[in-house]
Design an enzyme around this catalytic site. Structure first.
Site, mmCIF file in Angstrom:
data_model
loop_
_atom_site.group_PDB
_atom_site.id
_atom_site.type_symbol
_atom_site.label_atom_id
_atom_site.label_comp_id
_atom_site.label_asym_id
_atom_site.label_seq_id
_atom_site.Cartn_x
_atom_site.Cartn_y
_atom_site.Cartn_z
ATOM 1 N N ASN A 43 0.932 -1.037 0.138
ATOM 2 C CA ASN A 43 0.161 0.081 0.361
ATOM 3 C C ASN A 43 0.872 1.282 0.101
ATOM 4 O OD1 ASN A 43 -1.649 2.063 1.119
ATOM 5 N ND2 ASN A 43 -3.203 0.482 1.247
ATOM 6 N N HIS A 54 -3.206 0.820 -3.738
ATOM 7 C CA HIS A 54 -3.580 -0.210 -2.941
ATOM 8 C C HIS A 54 -2.400 -1.281 -2.925
ATOM 9 C CE1 HIS A 54 -8.218 0.460 -2.213
ATOM 10 N NE2 HIS A 54 -7.266 1.781 -2.175
ATOM 11 N N GLU A 56 -2.446 -4.621 -3.696
ATOM 12 C CA GLU A 56 -2.750 -5.356 -5.090
ATOM 13 C C GLU A 56 -2.399 -4.750 -5.954
ATOM 14 O OE1 GLU A 56 -5.864 -6.315 -1.429
ATOM 15 O OE2 GLU A 56 -4.827 -4.698 -2.354
ATOM 16 N N SER A 81 -8.336 -8.477 2.607
ATOM 17 C CA SER A 81 -9.098 -8.996 1.535
ATOM 18 C C SER A 81 -9.198 -7.801 0.444
ATOM 19 C CB SER A 81 -10.766 -8.955 2.269
ATOM 20 O OG SER A 81 -11.850 -9.516 1.488
ATOM 21 N N CYS A 83 -10.216 -4.898 -2.038
ATOM 22 C CA CYS A 83 -11.382 -3.965 -2.116
ATOM 23 C C CYS A 83 -12.111 -4.138 -3.495
ATOM 24 C CB CYS A 83 -10.925 -2.498 -1.960
ATOM 25 S SG CYS A 83 -10.087 -1.994 -3.261
ATOM 26 N N CYS A 86 -9.445 -3.483 -6.518
ATOM 27 C CA CYS A 86 -8.506 -4.377 -6.606
ATOM 28 C C CYS A 86 -9.122 -5.658 -7.365
ATOM 29 C CB CYS A 86 -7.883 -4.662 -5.096
ATOM 30 S SG CYS A 86 -6.871 -3.139 -4.491
#
Length: 155
Positions: A43, A54, A56, A81, A83, A86
């Site tokens: 991030n 982010h 990912e 997890s 978002c 992503c």
């Protein structure tokens, strides 16, 4: 597969810790294809004053322009997890498998990923949860501002 999942999740956790050392939110990710890390990221919202980096997204960007077949046989390891944004990138690039460190702090649209044919595995790793919970406890205003920015209710 279980040993590989732990090995690659450890690399995602290392990325999360890198973000924390840079003053960012501790979320990390690695993209693996054929047993090799092809992308890694963390991030960078705060560090780069970004609205999209982010963990990912940074990871997928750092993987470069892979062939479609490479994405389709890859696994994304992420400490949190994914978002909606992503998850959209995961579906766009047909990444077939996502391994999540924890999904109790914040949960993304995992059902949407599953409905799109993505295999989703949640490992429930305490270290992932603890990293983010400690960050939130120490930086509540920053965390609330980030959630508000993307439309999460913080009340």
């Amino acid at each position: 597969m279980e040993a590989d999942d732990h090995r690659f999740m450890a690399k995602a956790i290392a990325e999360a810790k890198k973000s924390l050392k840079e003053g960012g939110i501790p979320i990390g990710a690695v993209l693996v294809s054929d047993g090799e890390v092809v992308g890694h990221g963390h991030n960078r919202l705060l560090q780069n004053d970004s609205v999209i980096l982010h963990g990912e997204m940074d990871c997928i960007e750092n993987a470069g322009r892979l062939r479609g077949a490479d994405y389709q046989k890859s696994t994304l390891y992420t400490t949190l997890s994914p978002c909606t944004m992503c998850s959209g990138a995961i579906m766009l690039y047909n990444i077939h498998r996502v391994v999540i460190g924890e999904n109790t702090t914040l949960i993304g649209p995992e059902e949407l990923l599953k409905e799109s044919g993505v295999e989703v595995k949640v490992m429930g790793i305490d270290e992932c949860r603890e990293l983010l919970e400690k960050y939130i406890e120490e930086n509540p205003k920053i965390w609330e501002a980030e959630l508000e920015r993307v439309g999460y209710c913080t009340d």
